[in-house]
Design a protein around this motif. Structure first.
Motif, PDB file in Angstrom:
ATOM      1  N   TYR A 123      63.145  63.016  35.916  1.00  0.00           N
ATOM      2  CA  TYR A 123      62.802  63.863  34.779  1.00  0.00           C
ATOM      3  C   TYR A 123      62.799  65.334  35.232  1.00  0.00           C
ATOM      4  O   TYR A 123      62.201  65.681  36.247  1.00  0.00           O
ATOM      5  CB  TYR A 123      61.423  63.501  34.229  1.00  0.00           C
ATOM      6  CG  TYR A 123      61.357  62.110  33.646  1.00  0.00           C
ATOM      7  CD1 TYR A 123      61.733  61.868  32.324  1.00  0.00           C
ATOM      8  CD2 TYR A 123      60.901  61.032  34.410  1.00  0.00           C
ATOM      9  CE1 TYR A 123      61.670  60.583  31.783  1.00  0.00           C
ATOM     10  CE2 TYR A 123      60.834  59.756  33.876  1.00  0.00           C
ATOM     11  CZ  TYR A 123      61.223  59.538  32.574  1.00  0.00           C
ATOM     12  OH  TYR A 123      61.168  58.264  32.040  1.00  0.00           O
TER      13      TYR A 123
ATOM     14  N   SER B 246      61.603  68.284  23.302  1.00  0.00           N
ATOM     15  CA  SER B 246      60.372  67.510  23.467  1.00  0.00           C
ATOM     16  C   SER B 246      59.967  66.790  22.193  1.00  0.00           C
ATOM     17  O   SER B 246      59.127  65.901  22.209  1.00  0.00           O
ATOM     18  CB  SER B 246      59.241  68.425  23.935  1.00  0.00           C
ATOM     19  OG  SER B 246      59.019  69.457  22.976  1.00  0.00           O
TER      20      SER B 246
ATOM     21  N   LYS C 161      58.330  65.298  19.113  1.00  0.00           N
ATOM     22  CA  LYS C 161      56.974  65.138  18.584  1.00  0.00           C
ATOM     23  C   LYS C 161      55.894  65.674  19.532  1.00  0.00           C
ATOM     24  O   LYS C 161      54.764  65.958  19.113  1.00  0.00           O
ATOM     25  CB  LYS C 161      56.702  63.664  18.299  1.00  0.00           C
ATOM     26  CG  LYS C 161      56.702  62.792  19.549  1.00  0.00           C
ATOM     27  CD  LYS C 161      56.395  61.326  19.216  1.00  0.00           C
ATOM     28  CE  LYS C 161      56.348  60.477  20.481  1.00  0.00           C
ATOM     29  NZ  LYS C 161      56.040  59.066  20.184  1.00  0.00           N
ATOM     30  N   TYR C 162      56.226  65.819  20.816  1.00  0.00           N
ATOM     31  CA  TYR C 162      55.236  66.272  21.789  1.00  0.00           C
ATOM     32  C   TYR C 162      54.959  67.774  21.677  1.00  0.00           C
ATOM     33  O   TYR C 162      53.893  68.243  22.074  1.00  0.00           O
ATOM     34  CB  TYR C 162      55.705  65.939  23.207  1.00  0.00           C
ATOM     35  CG  TYR C 162      55.859  64.454  23.447  1.00  0.00           C
ATOM     36  CD1 TYR C 162      54.753  63.653  23.707  1.00  0.00           C
ATOM     37  CD2 TYR C 162      57.109  63.856  23.401  1.00  0.00           C
ATOM     38  CE1 TYR C 162      54.890  62.289  23.923  1.00  0.00           C
ATOM     39  CE2 TYR C 162      57.264  62.492  23.621  1.00  0.00           C
ATOM     40  CZ  TYR C 162      56.153  61.715  23.878  1.00  0.00           C
ATOM     41  OH  TYR C 162      56.295  60.368  24.086  1.00  0.00           O
TER      42      TYR C 162
ATOM     43  N   ASP D 136      55.918  69.791  28.813  1.00  0.00           N
ATOM     44  CA  ASP D 136      54.822  69.355  29.665  1.00  0.00           C
ATOM     45  C   ASP D 136      54.164  68.077  29.135  1.00  0.00           C
ATOM     46  O   ASP D 136      53.960  67.108  29.868  1.00  0.00           O
ATOM     47  CB  ASP D 136      53.765  70.461  29.796  1.00  0.00           C
ATOM     48  CG  ASP D 136      54.258  71.637  30.603  1.00  0.00           C
ATOM     49  OD1 ASP D 136      55.210  71.459  31.385  1.00  0.00           O
ATOM     50  OD2 ASP D 136      53.716  72.737  30.453  1.00  0.00           O
ATOM     51  N   ASP D 137      53.811  68.101  27.852  1.00  0.00           N
ATOM     52  CA  ASP D 137      53.166  66.933  27.253  1.00  0.00           C
ATOM     53  C   ASP D 137      54.094  65.720  27.225  1.00  0.00           C
ATOM     54  O   ASP D 137      53.653  64.590  27.417  1.00  0.00           O
ATOM     55  CB  ASP D 137      52.702  67.255  25.826  1.00  0.00           C
ATOM     56  CG  ASP D 137      51.542  68.237  25.791  1.00  0.00           C
ATOM     57  OD1 ASP D 137      50.941  68.456  26.862  1.00  0.00           O
ATOM     58  OD2 ASP D 137      51.258  68.802  24.728  1.00  0.00           O
ATOM     59  N   ALA D 138      55.389  65.987  27.013  1.00  0.00           N
ATOM     60  CA  ALA D 138      56.357  64.892  26.998  1.00  0.00           C
ATOM     61  C   ALA D 138      56.415  64.230  28.382  1.00  0.00           C
ATOM     62  O   ALA D 138      56.387  62.993  28.496  1.00  0.00           O
ATOM     63  CB  ALA D 138      57.722  65.407  26.594  1.00  0.00           C
TER      64      ALA D 138
ATOM     65  N   VAL E 111      54.156  64.262  30.749  1.00  0.00           N
ATOM     66  CA  VAL E 111      52.894  63.571  31.052  1.00  0.00           C
ATOM     67  C   VAL E 111      52.883  62.189  30.422  1.00  0.00           C
ATOM     68  O   VAL E 111      52.486  61.193  31.049  1.00  0.00           O
ATOM     69  CB  VAL E 111      51.677  64.401  30.572  1.00  0.00           C
ATOM     70  CG1 VAL E 111      50.410  63.568  30.625  1.00  0.00           C
ATOM     71  CG2 VAL E 111      51.521  65.648  31.411  1.00  0.00           C
ATOM     72  N   ASP E 112      53.320  62.101  29.179  1.00  0.00           N
ATOM     73  CA  ASP E 112      53.323  60.809  28.471  1.00  0.00           C
ATOM     74  C   ASP E 112      54.333  59.847  29.093  1.00  0.00           C
ATOM     75  O   ASP E 112      54.049  58.674  29.270  1.00  0.00           O
ATOM     76  CB  ASP E 112      53.649  61.028  26.994  1.00  0.00           C
ATOM     77  CG  ASP E 112      53.515  59.747  26.182  1.00  0.00           C
ATOM     78  OD1 ASP E 112      52.456  59.094  26.278  1.00  0.00           O
ATOM     79  OD2 ASP E 112      54.469  59.389  25.471  1.00  0.00           O
ATOM     80  N   TRP E 113      55.523  60.346  29.411  1.00  0.00           N
ATOM     81  CA  TRP E 113      56.567  59.484  29.977  1.00  0.00           C
ATOM     82  C   TRP E 113      56.181  58.979  31.369  1.00  0.00           C
ATOM     83  O   TRP E 113      56.573  57.896  31.778  1.00  0.00           O
ATOM     84  CB  TRP E 113      57.890  60.235  30.067  1.00  0.00           C
ATOM     85  CG  TRP E 113      58.441  60.587  28.708  1.00  0.00           C
ATOM     86  CD1 TRP E 113      58.114  60.012  27.517  1.00  0.00           C
ATOM     87  CD2 TRP E 113      59.385  61.613  28.422  1.00  0.00           C
ATOM     88  NE1 TRP E 113      58.802  60.598  26.489  1.00  0.00           N
ATOM     89  CE2 TRP E 113      59.599  61.590  27.010  1.00  0.00           C
ATOM     90  CE3 TRP E 113      60.082  62.537  29.171  1.00  0.00           C
ATOM     91  CZ2 TRP E 113      60.486  62.453  26.368  1.00  0.00           C
ATOM     92  CZ3 TRP E 113      60.964  63.392  28.543  1.00  0.00           C
ATOM     93  CH2 TRP E 113      61.156  63.359  27.155  1.00  0.00           C
TER      94      TRP E 113
ATOM     95  N   ALA F 282      53.185  58.327  32.330  1.00  0.00           N
ATOM     96  CA  ALA F 282      51.974  57.481  32.289  1.00  0.00           C
ATOM     97  C   ALA F 282      52.327  56.005  32.403  1.00  0.00           C
ATOM     98  O   ALA F 282      53.384  55.565  32.017  1.00  0.00           O
ATOM     99  CB  ALA F 282      51.239  57.734  30.980  1.00  0.00           C
TER     100      ALA F 282
END
Length: 225
Positions: free
Chosen positions: A135, A210, A212-213, A217-219, A221-223, A225
């Motif tokens: 990523y 990104s 919906k994120y 950064d948020d994308a 983090v979610d991926w 997890a």
């Protein structure tokens, strides 16, 4: 009978307009605190407005304005001699006659800023077996390399994003085995998938927003997890 000391006729070099800002105000306060306010004002009236230099030389000469002016004069003469010697060694005293080498270096530097250089991938081509997907945070990469950052500063964001995508593609093709690379930006008009098969291995590059994120950064983090 003591002979009156003749004043030193030093030509001031500080020709720029003098404006008081916070930094200069602090230096003026420092000069006042050591008792050389009046002497500094005399120097400034003569055109010597470099406060740090004034304070340094007044301290060195214990507040003696005449000795300070002599020191300024000697420093200016020495500087002028160095300047003459420098240009004599180059065969010219003309300040505008810049060496060809210097002009060439400036031209090459300008050309380097204006173009996005090709990047050759040489390192980290052998990935551990457990890594299947890489990523990349495109937004952070926009400000890492000078030429790409220059595209952003000149408001050519699409060119910068395409350059990073091309670098990612070159890296993907240089890898020793198949892998998927996902390059994500906060928001981008780029959205594509490029897939290559080589020696029975599949190499895949995906570039996207990104979504919906809201940001990369948020994308990530979610991926992750």
């Amino acid at each position: 009978m003591i002979a009156e000391q003749q004043p030193v006729t030093t030509t001031p070099k500080d020709t720029k307009p003098f404006k008081i800002n916070k930094a200069r105000q602090r230096i003026l306060e420092d000069i006042d605190s050591i008792g050389y306010k009046k002497q500094n004002e005399e120097l400034m009236e003569l055109g010597f407005n470099k406060l740090t230099r004034n304070m340094k030389y007044l301290i060195r000469h214990k507040g003696d304005v005449q000795e300070t002016l002599k020191a300024f004069d000697e420093k200016m003469k020495a500087k002028e001699e160095r300047r003459k010697l420098k240009f004599e060694n180059k065969g010219s005293l003309d300040k505008e006659d810049k060496p060809k080498k210097e002009k060439k270096e400036k031209k090459e530097k300008k050309e380097k800023k204006e173009s996005v250089p090709k990047t050759e991938c040489k390192e980290y081509t052998d990935l551990p077996d457990h890594i299947k997907t890489i990523y990349l945070d495109g937004n952070n990469m926009l400000f890492v390399e000078n030429a790409i950052r220059g595209c952003i500063l000149s408001r050519n964001k699409n060119k910068a994003e395409m350059a990073i995508a091309e670098i990612a593609n070159q890296y993907m093709e240089a890898l020793s085995r198949g892998v998927e690379i996902i390059l994500v930006y906060d928001r981008t008009s780029l959205s594509f998938t490029r897939e290559v098969t080589k020696n029975g291995q599949t190499f895949k590059l995906t570039v996207l927003s990104s979504g919906k994120y809201g940001n990369s950064d948020d994308a990530l983090v979610d991926w992750a997890a």
